[in-house]
Design an enzyme around this catalytic site. Structure first.
Site, PDB file in Angstrom:
ATOM      1  N   SER B 125       0.841  -1.199   0.000  1.00 52.35           N
ATOM      2  CA  SER B 125       0.000   0.000   0.000  1.00 52.35           C
ATOM      3  C   SER B 125       0.874   1.247   0.000  1.00 52.35           C
ATOM      4  O   SER B 125       2.000   1.224   0.502  1.00 52.35           O
ATOM      5  CB  SER B 125      -0.855  -0.020   1.271  1.00 52.35           C
ATOM      6  OG  SER B 125      -1.362   1.265   1.574  1.00 52.35           O
ATOM      7  N   TYR B 149      -0.226  -0.019  10.308  1.00 54.35           N
ATOM      8  CA  TYR B 149      -0.553  -0.728   9.063  1.00 54.35           C
ATOM      9  C   TYR B 149       0.545  -0.517   8.024  1.00 54.35           C
ATOM     10  O   TYR B 149       1.053  -1.463   7.416  1.00 54.35           O
ATOM     11  CB  TYR B 149      -1.894  -0.205   8.550  1.00 54.35           C
ATOM     12  CG  TYR B 149      -2.337  -0.734   7.206  1.00 54.35           C
ATOM     13  CD1 TYR B 149      -2.958  -1.965   7.099  1.00 54.35           C
ATOM     14  CD2 TYR B 149      -2.160   0.019   6.045  1.00 54.35           C
ATOM     15  CE1 TYR B 149      -3.396  -2.446   5.867  1.00 54.35           C
ATOM     16  CE2 TYR B 149      -2.590  -0.451   4.812  1.00 54.35           C
ATOM     17  CZ  TYR B 149      -3.205  -1.685   4.727  1.00 54.35           C
ATOM     18  OH  TYR B 149      -3.626  -2.148   3.516  1.00 54.35           O
ATOM     19  N   LYS B 153       3.068  -3.315   6.402  1.00 57.91           N
ATOM     20  CA  LYS B 153       3.198  -3.527   4.951  1.00 57.91           C
ATOM     21  C   LYS B 153       4.661  -3.350   4.516  1.00 57.91           C
ATOM     22  O   LYS B 153       5.171  -4.121   3.697  1.00 57.91           O
ATOM     23  CB  LYS B 153       2.292  -2.555   4.191  1.00 57.91           C
ATOM     24  CG  LYS B 153       0.793  -2.859   4.312  1.00 57.91           C
ATOM     25  CD  LYS B 153       0.406  -4.121   3.556  1.00 57.91           C
ATOM     26  CE  LYS B 153      -1.089  -4.385   3.552  1.00 57.91           C
ATOM     27  NZ  LYS B 153      -1.441  -5.676   2.918  1.00 57.91           N
TER      28      LYS B 153
END
Lengths: 327, 327
Positions: B125, B149, B153
């Site tokens: 992402s 997050y 990632k």
């Protein structure tokens, strides 16, 4: 002040502990307690009247980190790591010690809770970067490790930044240059020759140079590395912002420049102890390593390294050879 | 050809599976077997005569990954993840699913051994990047996540690259733009309004716009995201080299440009369903997000996205509304 040092039996760890004891204080606060740990029990320092705990422990074992944190050290120097060559040969061990061990330490800090938020200085490495590179690597260059060791260091940098952002600890990661001149015996590390072509000739012994003189790399002395650690321990978090991982300043030098500095300091006779023996495998490995950085952020934050290879050699002569060149 | 999809019940996962079934083949090879998994069992596809296994499983549970790998899928689409908001609220869950779950999957591939080296497509992402940014973010910009997050990632990208470099698997990580227009109900994600200000007005319903029209961000449609995944699955590893994580192409657009596109396609009446209700908290979050990339490497490797917001809206109307604008 209570200080915890992991990897305290390593080359940098021992020098850091000696320097802490010499100073007797860190950031103006007297050192009352030291917790030293490594896979082999660190030597208990002489001439220190404070409380010292020396522990042989595997940082990745579940009970280790909570035990190390129980007495809430104010500052943690996290140096423990499986070195580059070993992490490449033994993938599982590198992941377990370098990644899981670091994460276990951070997690143990978080689990103390109750407002405990120690400064944690993590030694990362320029191994987080791998070729191809721009001519000069800036502070914004992406993480492109080409070894498992570099991958593990990069991952721990990211964890440290997130733990810090969330307020679980107060971290700073410092990417060390290749440290020369390493004291002690020659080792099998691909980078070993950068040190041995200085160290062995100064001791009247032969050193093997496996690459050509135009090979360029990025260096600082063990003395500079220890100063980086001390400076990092005292740096206010608000000066760092959220980008807490910093490329340390260093010195770009070719092997030829290294040898020229040795000749200036110790004479042409000493340089004759260097034997050229090209090794294509080592040359290939070294070709993927960074050559030059613009460590602007760290420099602005007051980190300082040597600016000539002559200084690096003189630091070695002062710190390891009692100021004299042995023959 | 046997394909494994983790996160197969998610928005992208469902669209990917539908697209695979429609094509019946991947990279010219007929799809004989599909293994679909998610925390809730993925719907078994209709009209597919091959073997389908649908499994409700937690990717981070120790037995899950080895079970998924037992039949040696040729291609793995690893989409399973706890979303950004949840990973920020529940740190342990995000680490467990997004980091440990991915690592368990990679490790299970490695443990199969015996020359097994599947293509593994990982959806990363643009959350791996956090402000401050240059005006345009190039392929060499460093990983600076500002969420757990994004950290998870980024770490999985690094693991994927090292597992690939070592030959344990054949990985490619694709950093998805913010995907709009998401079908379905409005959700609580800070990015939700980018979709809802298109989706709700097209359905004759009110949408709330919490930021100013000059907010700029980076987008692609769900349709483009699925095409990225398919293209990544077929891309030869030697075209990638060792830098296997790629920022996907996308479209930079302001909210104002989004609304202007909606007006062009659906008329000024539809746009009147957007109600301005400034929310300082959302504005602050969004201010840390990237606005513009130069996704040069991915573009050179043949990845394609929309080049106007009009196209993104038309993709939504075609794929979700049967080609017609409901009132």
């Amino acid at each position: 002040m209570h200080i915890l040092v992991t990897g305290a039996s390593g080359m940098i760890g021992r020098k850091l502990v000696a320097r802490l004891l010499e100073a007797g204080a860190l950031g103006g606060r007297p050192i009352e307690r030291l917790t030293l740990t490594d896979v082999v029990a660190p030597a208990k320092p002489q001439r220190f009247c404070g409380n010292v705990v020396s522990l042989a422990a595997d940082i990745s074992a579940p009970a280790t980190a909570p035990a190390l944190l129980a007495a809430r050290p104010d500052v943690i120097f996290h140096l423990a790591a499986v070195v580059s060559g070993e992490a490449e040969l033994d993938f599982d061990k590198g992941m377990r010690v370098n990644l899981d061990g670091s994460r276990a330490l951070f997690e143990a800090v978080r689990m103390v809770g109750d407002g405990y938020r120690p400064r944690l200085v993590f030694t990362s490495s320029i191994a987080v970067f791998g070729a191809p590179f721009p001519e000069t690597i800036g502070d914004d260059f992406h993480l492109t490790p080409l070894t498992s060791y570099g991958t593990q260091k990069a991952i721990v940098e990211l964890l440290l930044a997130d733990y810090t952002r969330r307020g679980f600890l107060d971290g700073i990661g410092i990417r060390l240059p290749t440290i020369v001149v390493r004291p002690g015996k020659p080792n099998k590390a691909a980078s070993g020759f950068f040190s041995s072509i200085i160290r062995e000739p100064l001791a009247g012994q032969e050193a093997v140079l496996p690459v050509s003189e135009d090979v360029r790399h990025w260096f600082a002395s063990p003395r500079a590395a220890v100063e980086f650690l001390l400076h990092a321990a005292g740096l206010a978090g608000d000066r760092l912002g959220l980008r807490i991982n910093l490329t340390m300043p260093g010195l770009t030098s070719t092997v030829g420049e290294e040898i020229a500095a040795l000749a200036r300091i110790a004479g042409a006779d000493v340089v004759r102890h260097i034997r050229r023996e090209p090794d294509a495998a080592i040359a290939r490995i070294v070709a993927g390593w960074p050559q030059n950085f613009d460590a602007r952020r760290a420099t602005a934050l007051g980190f300082r390294a040597e600016t000539s290879f002559d200084e690096i050699i003189r630091a070695h002569i002062d710190d390891e050879l009692g100021g004299r060149i042995g023959r």
